[in-house]
Design a protein around this motif. Structure first.
Motif, mmCIF file in Angstrom:
data_model
loop_
_atom_site.group_PDB
_atom_site.id
_atom_site.type_symbol
_atom_site.label_atom_id
_atom_site.label_comp_id
_atom_site.label_asym_id
_atom_site.label_seq_id
_atom_site.Cartn_x
_atom_site.Cartn_y
_atom_site.Cartn_z
ATOM 1 N N ASP A 1 0.852 -1.209 0.000
ATOM 2 C CA ASP A 1 0.000 0.000 0.000
ATOM 3 C C ASP A 1 0.882 1.251 0.000
ATOM 4 O O ASP A 1 0.652 2.196 -0.764
ATOM 5 C CB ASP A 1 -0.881 0.043 1.259
ATOM 6 C CG ASP A 1 -1.876 -1.096 1.352
ATOM 7 O OD1 ASP A 1 -3.065 -0.845 1.149
ATOM 8 O OD2 ASP A 1 -1.456 -2.239 1.611
ATOM 9 N N GLU B 1 -4.711 7.806 0.894
ATOM 10 C CA GLU B 1 -5.091 7.086 2.119
ATOM 11 C C GLU B 1 -3.906 6.883 3.051
ATOM 12 O O GLU B 1 -4.051 6.950 4.271
ATOM 13 C CB GLU B 1 -5.699 5.719 1.776
ATOM 14 C CG GLU B 1 -5.945 4.898 3.043
ATOM 15 C CD GLU B 1 -6.757 3.636 2.861
ATOM 16 O OE1 GLU B 1 -6.955 3.200 1.719
ATOM 17 O OE2 GLU B 1 -7.183 3.087 3.893
ATOM 18 N N GLU B 2 -2.720 6.633 2.471
ATOM 19 C CA GLU B 2 -1.571 6.313 3.327
ATOM 20 C C GLU B 2 -0.759 7.549 3.709
ATOM 21 O O GLU B 2 0.395 7.438 4.104
ATOM 22 C CB GLU B 2 -0.687 5.241 2.665
ATOM 23 C CG GLU B 2 -1.425 4.000 2.173
ATOM 24 C CD GLU B 2 -2.347 3.363 3.230
ATOM 25 O OE1 GLU B 2 -2.117 3.565 4.432
ATOM 26 O OE2 GLU B 2 -3.316 2.689 2.827
ATOM 27 N N ASP C 1 -6.467 5.930 -3.606
ATOM 28 C CA ASP C 1 -6.422 4.757 -2.719
ATOM 29 C C ASP C 1 -5.502 3.759 -3.426
ATOM 30 O O ASP C 1 -5.862 3.196 -4.459
ATOM 31 C CB ASP C 1 -7.812 4.154 -2.501
ATOM 32 C CG ASP C 1 -7.766 3.100 -1.390
ATOM 33 O OD1 ASP C 1 -6.669 2.590 -1.102
ATOM 34 O OD2 ASP C 1 -8.830 2.799 -0.819
ATOM 35 N N ILE D 1 -4.392 0.752 -2.677
ATOM 36 C CA ILE D 1 -5.012 -0.581 -2.736
ATOM 37 C C ILE D 1 -6.306 -0.501 -1.936
ATOM 38 O O ILE D 1 -6.276 -0.312 -0.722
ATOM 39 C CB ILE D 1 -4.100 -1.679 -2.139
ATOM 40 C CG1 ILE D 1 -2.781 -1.768 -2.931
ATOM 41 C CG2 ILE D 1 -4.825 -3.033 -2.140
ATOM 42 C CD1 ILE D 1 -1.801 -2.814 -2.407
ATOM 43 N N ASP D 2 -7.440 -0.587 -2.628
ATOM 44 C CA ASP D 2 -8.713 -0.632 -1.926
ATOM 45 C C ASP D 2 -9.120 -2.097 -1.855
ATOM 46 O O ASP D 2 -9.345 -2.735 -2.888
ATOM 47 C CB ASP D 2 -9.775 0.200 -2.655
ATOM 48 C CG ASP D 2 -11.047 0.273 -1.826
ATOM 49 O OD1 ASP D 2 -10.962 0.168 -0.588
ATOM 50 O OD2 ASP D 2 -12.127 0.409 -2.416
ATOM 51 N N THR E 1 -7.402 -3.999 0.923
ATOM 52 C CA THR E 1 -6.120 -4.528 1.423
ATOM 53 C C THR E 1 -6.312 -5.860 2.158
ATOM 54 O O THR E 1 -5.475 -6.758 2.062
ATOM 55 C CB THR E 1 -5.465 -3.497 2.370
ATOM 56 O OG1 THR E 1 -5.284 -2.289 1.632
ATOM 57 C CG2 THR E 1 -4.119 -3.971 2.878
#
Ligand code: 2AM
Ligand code: CA
Length: 266
Positions: free
Chosen positions: A49, A72-73, A88, A90-91, A93
């Motif tokens: 991610d 997101e991260e 995002d 990886i949506d 995870t």
């Protein structure tokens, strides 16, 4: 029709999502060695991610130096153009970590206070969707069919709950879907994949509770191009908000309005 992105910009973002997908896949193929941390109970984040978000952010800043980036991260790059790319990496995870195919990369454009263009790419499923203001929706380059209607004999609803959502609230939603709306339901653990299912007409709509703006930013403008509407009141939403919403055919939204009216919040 407002043109949000040029053809050249749209294909750049599509290429970026595919390259990010290849990077994510390289980790997916060696899952046993990928480091996994917990952001909360059942809420996971992996080195993949973080690496994929850093990769996308770097390319966006290189190719679109005036635009902002929000991820997101933790990606947070202030732009000057009024446009912000919302990522995002990886949506889904949790599915990624468990070796499932239900995860996707999502890159959406936030402009004028709303989602206006997006690319989503699900590498294992080999599905790439592109679309938004002035950009017709396509799946792997093929125009997508418009969606409408609700056949009560085969009505189906995707549902998504972030792990922090209380059990009572989840049960209340499911009870409404099953007893009041009398629909079948699907829950796959990735808002983006659920929204692809809406786009493909495999379900009539989606009820999401606890989603973030990066879960919707790419999918909603693509879906809008094929007649899918949502209850999100973007004029009341900040980029860091948690959201409860419905989207689907107009008939689906009407059926779920008692539980998720326009502008509903968590
Ligand atoms: P994520 O994979 O990017 O964290 C659905 O409401 C959203 O909640 C998903 O898109 C997913 O986004 C997030 N989520 C995090 N952990 C989850 C879990 N264990 N099950 C379902 N969704 C989860
Ligand atoms: Ca994610």
């Amino acid at each position: 029709m407002t043109l949000t992105v040029s053809d050249d910009e749209a294909s750049k973002i599509e290429r970026l999502a595919r390259d990010a997908g290849a990077l994510a896949l390289s980790h997916f193929r060696t899952l046993a060695t990928v480091s996994v941390e917990s952001k909360g109970h059942l809420d996971l984040v992996t080195a993949a991610d973080q690496e994929v978000e850093a990769f996308i952010t770097k390319r966006l800043i290189r190719d679109f130096p005036d635009d902002g980036v929000f991820g997101e991260e933790g990606a947070a790059h202030q732009g000057t153009s009024g446009r912000t790319w919302v990522i995002d990496p990886i949506d889904g995870t949790f599915n990624f970590v468990r070796g499932g195919d239900q995860w996707a990369i999502s890159i959406g454009l936030y402009q004028g206070g709303r989602p206006s263009f997006g690319v989503i790419h699900a590498p294992v499923r080999d599905q790439t969707l592109v679309g938004g203001d002035g950009v017709p929706a396509t799946l792997n380059g093929v125009p997508m069919a418009a969606r409408a209607g609700l056949d009560e004999n085969r009505a189906a609803c995707g549902v998504g709950f972030h792990p922090v959502i209380p059990v009572a609230q989840r049960l209340h939603t499911l009870q409404f879907v099953l007893e009041d709306a009398r629909m079948s339901f699907r829950c796959c653990g990735s808002a983006t994949i659920s929204l692809i299912e809406v786009a493909l007409g495999q379900v009539d709509g989606y009820l999401g509770t606890g989603e973030s703006t990066w879960d919707l930013m790419a999918a909603l403008p693509i879906l809008e191009q094929i007649g899918i509407v949502s209850t999100v009141d973007w004029s009341a939403i900040e980029l860091n908000a948690k959201i409860r919403f419905a989207c689907g055919t107009p008939e689906f939204l009407e059926a779920v309005a008692p539980i998720v009216p326009f502008g509903a919040t968590l």
